[in-house]
Design an enzyme around this catalytic site. Structure first.
Site, PDB file in Angstrom:
ATOM      1  N   HIS A 102       1.101  -1.117   0.106  1.00 31.08           N
ATOM      2  CA  HIS A 102       0.082   0.017   0.047  1.00 31.08           C
ATOM      3  C   HIS A 102       0.878   1.233  -0.144  1.00 31.08           C
ATOM      4  CE1 HIS A 102       0.538  -1.196   4.079  1.00 31.08           C
ATOM      5  NE2 HIS A 102       0.593   0.030   4.382  1.00 31.08           N
ATOM      6  N   HIS A 104       0.492   5.118   0.998  1.00 31.38           N
ATOM      7  CA  HIS A 104      -0.212   6.407   1.811  1.00 31.38           C
ATOM      8  C   HIS A 104      -0.077   7.624   1.132  1.00 31.38           C
ATOM      9  CE1 HIS A 104       0.014   4.033   6.030  1.00 31.38           C
ATOM     10  NE2 HIS A 104       1.036   3.642   5.209  1.00 31.38           N
TER      11      HIS A 104
END
Ligand code: 5GP
Length: 139
Positions: A102, A104
């Site tokens: 992922h 951010h």
């Protein structure tokens, strides 16, 4: 290290855990971080499994970064932000806590520090922030 298909983001992708979804395409999915370090803090993930940047394919990385750019522009508009901080952590020593790749996205304003990690969002506020990003993406 092997990919664990029971990680939280895999459950979000399967619809087993709710999230404030912002955007998806064939390869990526974007949703609000539940412990936002800035208003509009959201996460871009690939739809296919990989732990992090270290085991991701070039195609997974390229798809995520394409989406990061699209959603970052929407965040700038939604929060009248002046910049974006992009964070990406790999393995425990690198600060990673959820083992599905992922990125951010953190909208930033001059002189405003990130909030400390680990503070749960007010879900009504999180929804209003998600609505702003969704509107920017639609516009
Ligand atoms: P990292 O693995 O890069 O250290 O961070 C994982 C991020 O996932 C944290 O910012 C944390 O707030 C977020 N997070 C953890 N659990 C959930 C969850 O169940 N839903 C959402 N939307 N975010 C989560």
């Amino acid at each position: 290290m092997a990919y664990d298909s029971d990680n939280i983001f895999a459950k979000i992708l399967r619809g087993e855990i709710p999230c404030e979804k912002l955007y998806e395409d064939d390869d990526t999915f974007v949703f609000m971080d539940i412990m936002p370090r800035a208003d509009g803090h959201c996460l871009v993930i690939p739809k296919t499994p990989c732990r992090n940047m270290l085991d991701a394919s070039p195609e997974q990385l390229a798809a995520c970064l394409k989406t990061v750019q699209i959603v970052s522009h929407a965040c700038l508009t939604a929060f009248d932000a002046e910049g974006i901080t992009l964070q990406q952590f790999n393995e425990p020593a690198g600060g990673q806590e959820v083992y599905h790749l992922h990125f951010h996205i953190l909208p930033r304003h001059e002189g405003v520090k990130l909030r400390p990690p680990g503070q749960m969002a007010d879900f009504a506020v999180l929804k209003t922030h998600a609505d702003k990003i969704r509107a920017a993406l639609a516009g």
